[in-house]
Scaffold this motif. Structure first.
Motif, PDB file in Angstrom:
ATOM      1  N   HIS A 279      -5.845  -6.623  -0.024  1.00 14.81           N
ATOM      2  CA  HIS A 279      -4.796  -7.557   0.372  1.00 14.81           C
ATOM      3  C   HIS A 279      -5.329  -8.992   0.409  1.00 14.81           C
ATOM      4  CE1 HIS A 279      -1.357  -4.941   1.536  1.00 14.81           C
ATOM      5  NE2 HIS A 279      -2.315  -4.019   1.592  1.00 14.81           N
ATOM      6  N   GLU A 280      -6.551  -9.181   0.888  1.00 12.69           N
ATOM      7  CA  GLU A 280      -7.096 -10.536   0.964  1.00 12.69           C
ATOM      8  C   GLU A 280      -7.352 -11.106  -0.431  1.00 12.69           C
ATOM      9  OE1 GLU A 280     -10.550 -10.305   3.373  1.00 12.69           O
ATOM     10  OE2 GLU A 280      -9.462  -9.960   5.256  1.00 12.69           O
TER      11      GLU A 280
ATOM     12  N   LEU B 126      -9.967   1.857   5.042  1.00 12.65           N
ATOM     13  CA  LEU B 126      -9.341   0.754   5.772  1.00 12.65           C
ATOM     14  C   LEU B 126      -9.944  -0.581   5.346  1.00 12.65           C
ATOM     15  CD1 LEU B 126      -7.322  -0.071   7.951  1.00 12.65           C
ATOM     16  CD2 LEU B 126      -9.142   0.218   9.651  1.00 12.65           C
ATOM     17  N   GLN B 127     -11.256  -0.622   5.173  1.00 15.62           N
ATOM     18  CA  GLN B 127     -11.892  -1.840   4.689  1.00 15.62           C
ATOM     19  C   GLN B 127     -11.475  -2.149   3.258  1.00 15.62           C
ATOM     20  OE1 GLN B 127     -16.079  -1.160   5.188  1.00 15.62           O
ATOM     21  NE2 GLN B 127     -16.028  -1.360   7.421  1.00 15.62           N
TER      22      GLN B 127
ATOM     23  N   GLU C  86      -8.571  -1.381   1.898  1.00 18.30           N
ATOM     24  CA  GLU C  86      -7.201  -1.897   1.958  1.00 18.30           C
ATOM     25  C   GLU C  86      -7.181  -3.360   2.389  1.00 18.30           C
ATOM     26  OE1 GLU C  86      -2.915  -0.789   4.088  1.00 18.30           O
ATOM     27  OE2 GLU C  86      -4.764   0.254   4.650  1.00 18.30           O
ATOM     28  N   ARG C  87      -7.973  -3.703   3.377  1.00 20.39           N
ATOM     29  CA  ARG C  87      -8.017  -5.091   3.842  1.00 20.39           C
ATOM     30  C   ARG C  87      -8.555  -6.013   2.747  1.00 20.39           C
ATOM     31  NH1 ARG C  87     -11.338  -4.385   7.648  1.00 20.39           N
ATOM     32  NH2 ARG C  87      -9.776  -3.700   9.184  1.00 20.39           N
TER      33      ARG C  87
ATOM     34  N   THR D  73       0.840  -1.192   0.000  1.00 23.05           N
ATOM     35  CA  THR D  73       0.000   0.000   0.000  1.00 23.05           C
ATOM     36  C   THR D  73       0.870   1.235   0.000  1.00 23.05           C
ATOM     37  OG1 THR D  73      -1.698  -1.187   1.246  1.00 23.05           O
ATOM     38  CG2 THR D  73      -1.852   1.212   1.185  1.00 23.05           C
TER      39      THR D  73
ATOM     40  N   ARG E 209     -17.568  -2.452   1.064  1.00 20.79           N
ATOM     41  CA  ARG E 209     -16.687  -1.709   1.980  1.00 20.79           C
ATOM     42  C   ARG E 209     -17.137  -0.252   2.048  1.00 20.79           C
ATOM     43  NH1 ARG E 209     -16.581  -2.685  -3.054  1.00 20.79           N
ATOM     44  NH2 ARG E 209     -15.492  -1.207  -4.365  1.00 20.79           N
TER      45      ARG E 209
END
Length: 339
Positions: free
Chosen positions: A304-305, A297-298, A300-301, A207, A293
């Motif tokens: 990545h997932e 922050l959601q 970004e998570r 990120t 989302r």
């Protein structure tokens, strides 16, 4: 209500003669009982179910005007049917034609109005560079491309309107609140990430907060994620012509750390970089997640997932398309391709 074809009318007659009721036949073909009776009366009167010959309307344009319509829209693909109609009617004093006539003539020539694809403008210098690069690398086998790491940055919006979303609505419900796609200003915020792909795997998704300078590019991406992978697997590093990639300190760092680079990379050539398709796949996978989302922050998570969940065979398939990408650039003479 659908119009019955000739074979369906023959089947209808056969079912009636076989003792099937009129109501059952009408329900089977999704027509009214009157349609069944009219079909039976026509068969008794003519002995056939073929369509009767119909009179064709008088053609309003001549062969010369048809040729003018075709050539006008082949020379200027963004010319409207209304403009062509006005040009023809200015010449024809009597019996003017409508724009729908022009639409029908264009359709007979295989020309239909469609949304144009949006791509970056290419200068003659860019086209020549793309063509030369593709000619040099079009003969590289897949084993050579498997020894490369393709990298790039991409920006993801919290909300994005790309025209893929559809709504099922009735007529006159366009502005009903339940049928509206309400978007936040500037997409609700954005986030930039960096990633790299090889035939053996993917790098961690990084990120990037704020602007990506050359110093940050070295400290946050090259040193922790690229150097070790390049040296362990004996890869060649690929990066585009972003300012942080072409900076002097970046080139010096790559030289001092013995990182071979695939250069020169042709500018404005995202269709030659297979990771661009992976970004689109990642974006679609993130938007399919439920619930949607609501914060960065959601987002970004989720990025990545989903990056970790992308199967490796999808990456290998994209890298294996490099020869086809080069050949497509050659066929287009350096212009944009379908990739």
């Amino acid at each position: 209500m659908p119009r019955l074809r000739e074979n369906e009318r023959n089947q209808l007659i056969g079912m009636i003669r076989g003792g099937v009721s009129v109501s059952t036949v009408a329900h089977y073909f999704n027509v009214t009982r009157r349609t069944v009776y009219v079909t039976l009366q026509r068969e008794r009167a003519t002995g056939s179910q073929k369509d009767r010959p119909r009179r064709l309307g008088r053609r309003k344009t001549t062969d010369r005007e048809d040729t003018f319509i075709r050539l006008s829209h082949l020379r200027d693909r963004f010319k409207t049917a209304g403009q062509t109609t006005a040009e023809i009617n200015n010449i024809r004093q009597n019996n003017p034609i409508s724009k729908w006539t022009v639409f029908r003539r264009l359709k007979t020539f295989g020309l239909c109005a469609r949304r144009p694809a949006c791509r970056t403008r290419l200068t003659p210098y860019n086209i020549r560079n793309r063509l030369d690069w593709a000619r040099i690398h079009s003969f590289w086998p897949r084993q050579v491309w498997n020894n490369h790491m393709f990298s790039d940055e991409s920006k993801f919006l919290l909300e994005r309107q790309d025209g893929r979303k559809r709504v099922f609505r009735r007529v006159n419900e366009r502005f009903v609140p339940q049928c509206l796609s309400q978007a936040r200003a500037f997409g609700g915020g954005s986030m930039m990430v960096w990633g790299g792909i090889t035939a053996a795997g993917k790098t961690p998704l990084v990120t990037v907060h704020g602007n990506l300078t050359a110093r940050r590019y070295i400290d946050e991406i090259l040193r922790p994620h690229v150097c070790q992978a390049i040296h362990n697997q004996g890869l060649t590093f690929m990066q585009d012509n972003a300012p942080a990639h072409r900076a002097r300190i970046t080139n010096q760092f790559l030289y001092e750390n013995n990182i071979p680079v695939l250069h020169p990379w042709p500018p404005y050539s995202p269709d030659l970089n297979p990771i661009e398709h992976l970004w689109d796949l990642l974006d679609r996978r993130v938007r399919m997640r439920q619930p949607q989302r609501q914060t960065l922050l959601q987002l970004e998570r989720a990025l990545h997932e989903e990056w970790d969940n992308i199967p490796q065979h999808a990456v290998q398939r994209l890298i294996g398309s490099m020869r086809r990408r080069c050949q497509a650039v050659i066929l287009s003479r350096g212009h944009h391709t379908r990739y």
